[in-house]
Design an enzyme around this catalytic site. Structure first.
Site, PDB file in Angstrom:
ATOM      1  N   PHE A  35       0.816  -1.228   0.000  1.00 30.70           N
ATOM      2  CA  PHE A  35       0.000   0.000   0.000  1.00 30.70           C
ATOM      3  C   PHE A  35       0.847   1.276   0.000  1.00 30.70           C
ATOM      4  O   PHE A  35       0.373   2.343  -0.347  1.00 30.70           O
ATOM      5  CB  PHE A  35      -0.973   0.002   1.183  1.00 30.70           C
ATOM      6  CG  PHE A  35      -0.394   0.367   2.518  1.00 30.70           C
ATOM      7  CD1 PHE A  35       0.182  -0.579   3.335  1.00 30.70           C
ATOM      8  CD2 PHE A  35      -0.451   1.672   2.974  1.00 30.70           C
ATOM      9  CE1 PHE A  35       0.703  -0.250   4.574  1.00 30.70           C
ATOM     10  CE2 PHE A  35       0.061   2.031   4.224  1.00 30.70           C
ATOM     11  CZ  PHE A  35       0.646   1.060   5.014  1.00 30.70           C
ATOM     12  N   LYS A  36       2.109   1.145   0.378  1.00 26.13           N
ATOM     13  CA  LYS A  36       2.972   2.336   0.477  1.00 26.13           C
ATOM     14  C   LYS A  36       3.124   3.047  -0.859  1.00 26.13           C
ATOM     15  O   LYS A  36       3.368   4.253  -0.900  1.00 26.13           O
ATOM     16  CB  LYS A  36       4.357   1.938   0.980  1.00 26.13           C
ATOM     17  CG  LYS A  36       4.369   1.028   2.178  1.00 26.13           C
ATOM     18  CD  LYS A  36       4.049   1.751   3.451  1.00 26.13           C
ATOM     19  CE  LYS A  36       4.102   0.809   4.632  1.00 26.13           C
ATOM     20  NZ  LYS A  36       3.988   1.470   5.908  1.00 26.13           N
TER      21      LYS A  36
END
Ligand code: PLP
Ligand SMILES: N[C@@H](CCOP(=O)(O)O)C(=O)O
Length: 463
Positions: A111-112
């Site tokens: 998700f980063k």
């Protein structure tokens, strides 16, 4: 839009300066002075728009003219064009009312990327405009590091130093960082854990003399831009499932608390959120605090969900600031107490948090069980972090009529060893990473000592 510190003593900053910094000078974290509000009409109008367009609309009030609309819209469009799925963050329906929000379709499969693909572009934009160079220092338990490197490898104006805990990240995570041989990328394996790395990064922000005036910038979620960009997918998922006409709930595998704090902000900005469920691995300080008001450190444990092997959770401070009515002095006192001995929250702030948040902690054995069980029920192979969310969603959900959205924070191929232990060997990496395990690596191993790390940064930075 001005940004103020959670500890109440640092000068307020505008958007450009807040992006180009890390910790506030009083040790706090920056938050917006006021939160934009989205009306029901504005939210309804977002349903059906592209992810990039929703991102532009949600983030525009935070940027507040620091970049003109046309340029910002183009930056956002370019950012999400790097994702391999047209929907950028697709929703995958698991059963009648439980969804996975797949946040792993970016270049580094976690998700980063959603925020760090944007942050790299923002940094280059602002630094080019100023004609400045900067040093980035970041701490990673595995995912932020590769996403930050990927987001900044082509940035002309930065040198990036990423500290990861030696031998405590997965092989894929390590190689995603250490096989990037660009001249502005430096990987340091610290003989310690994530908390040691994060403490050294924070100490470097507190005393920047070692850089002789070169600007130091954060890529961890202490940087406001990370939170801002993460808020978007809560809004996008919510409106896709019928908000604002109906409520939605989210479960978030949590550790440094940047991800779920973004969900909290989305709720404060008008998204009707019924529940925010905090899922933790065996490093359960967040769960202990919410469930039994035990805000105390315990020894860090190495788990099958290593990216969540964190004890001191940076962004919890941002939530505490809200829960304590934005009282910077109360936050200073509470965190000072916490740094010395076990602490507890005051009754009223805790009660406020419990109105929206619930929590659950998932141990390693259960992670393996959940990966098997979820596969049997849904056909999906979850990564170990997402597995903590899947179980916490089931345990904490208060009603089945409200859609529950569990955030799938990483691709299972990043954690091949853990997934194989659950019985699923050979989950393939996507084509762009097919030869990752053969690529040349470059990194330095250093003791967990601030002076050694700062010397390394000073000696290797290029500008
Ligand atoms: C795959 C994965 N899931 C969950 C988390 C926890 O997210 P946060 O630190 O924003 O709470 C992280 C990293 O922190 C992660 O890398
Ligand atoms: N899990 C993270 C830890 C750092 O979190 P951040 O969101 O503050 O950057 C990682 O993968 O490094």
């Amino acid at each position: 839009m001005r940004y103020i510190s959670t500890r109440g003593q640092a000068p307020a900053l505008g958007f450009e300066d807040v992006v180009l910094t890390g910790l506030a000078s009083d040790g706090g974290l920056y938050v917006p002075e006021t939160l934009p509000q989205f009306s029901a009409e504005e939210l309804t109008a977002m349903a059906g728009e592209s992810y990039a367009e929703i991102a532009f609309r949600v983030m525009k009030p935070f940027v507040d003219g620091a970049i003109d609309d046309e340029t910002f819209r183009e930056l956002v469009r370019e950012t999400y064009a790097t994702f391999s799925h047209d929907a950028v963050v697709p929703l995958n329906q698991l059963d009648s009312n439980h969804y996975l929000l797949e946040l792993f379709h970016g270049p580094t499969l976690a998700f980063k990327d959603v925020a760090l693909q944007l942050l790299g572009r923002l940094l280059d934009h602002f630094l080019a405009k100023r004609g400045e160079r900067a040093v980035i220092m970041g701490a990673t338990s595995g995912d932020t590091g590769s996403a930050a490197i990927e987001g900044c490898r082509a940035c002309d104006h930065v040198d990036i130093f990423i500290l990861h805990p030696h031998n405590r990240v997965s092989e894929v995570q390590r190689r995603q960082m250490t096989s990037v041989l660009a001249p502005n990328v430096f990987n340091v394996a610290i003989e310690g854990n994530f908390d040691d790395a994060q403490a050294m990064v924070k100490a470097s922000f507190a005393d920047q003399d070692f850089l002789d005036g070169t600007r130091l910038v954060a890529v961890n979620s202490i940087n406001w831009a990370r939170i801002m960009a993460q808020t978007v997918y809560y809004v996008a998922a919510g409106v896709a499932l019928g908000a604002p006409a109906r409520q939605v709930s989210f479960t978030v595998p949590s550790a440094n608390f940047g991800n779920i704090f973004a969900g909290y902000l989305a709720s404060r900005m008008g998204l009707p959120v019924r529940q925010l469920v905090i899922a933790t691995n065996a490093n359960d300080i967040l769960h202990r605090t919410i469930s039994s008001n035990d805000f105390s450190r315990q020894e860090l444990k190495a788990t099958l969900a290593p990216s969540m092997d964190i004890v001191v959770s940076s962004n919890f401070e941002r939530l505490l600031f809200e829960a304590y009515g934005r009282d910077g002095q109360a936050i200073r006192e509470l965190l000072e107490h916490f740094s010395r001995e076990p602490a507890a929250l005051a009754d009223a702030p805790l009660a406020r948090l419990r109105e929206l948040f619930s929590s659950h902690s998932v141990d390693d054995e259960t992670i393996l069980e959940v990966i098997r069980e979820a596969h049997q029920r849904t056909g999906e192979i979850l990564d170990p972090h997402t597995a903590t969310g899947y179980r916490a969603a089931e345990v904490c959900r208060t009603d089945t009529a409200t859609p529950m959205i569990t955030l799938a924070t990483a691709h299972p191929a990043k954690f091949a060893e853990a997934v194989a232990r659950a019985g699923f060997a050979g989950v393939d990496l996507p084509p762009h990473l097919h030869d990752l395990l053969e690529r040349e690596e470059r990194y330095s191993v250093l003791p967990a000592e601030l002076a050694a790390v700062q010397d390394f940064v000073r000696e290797n930075r290029r500008g």
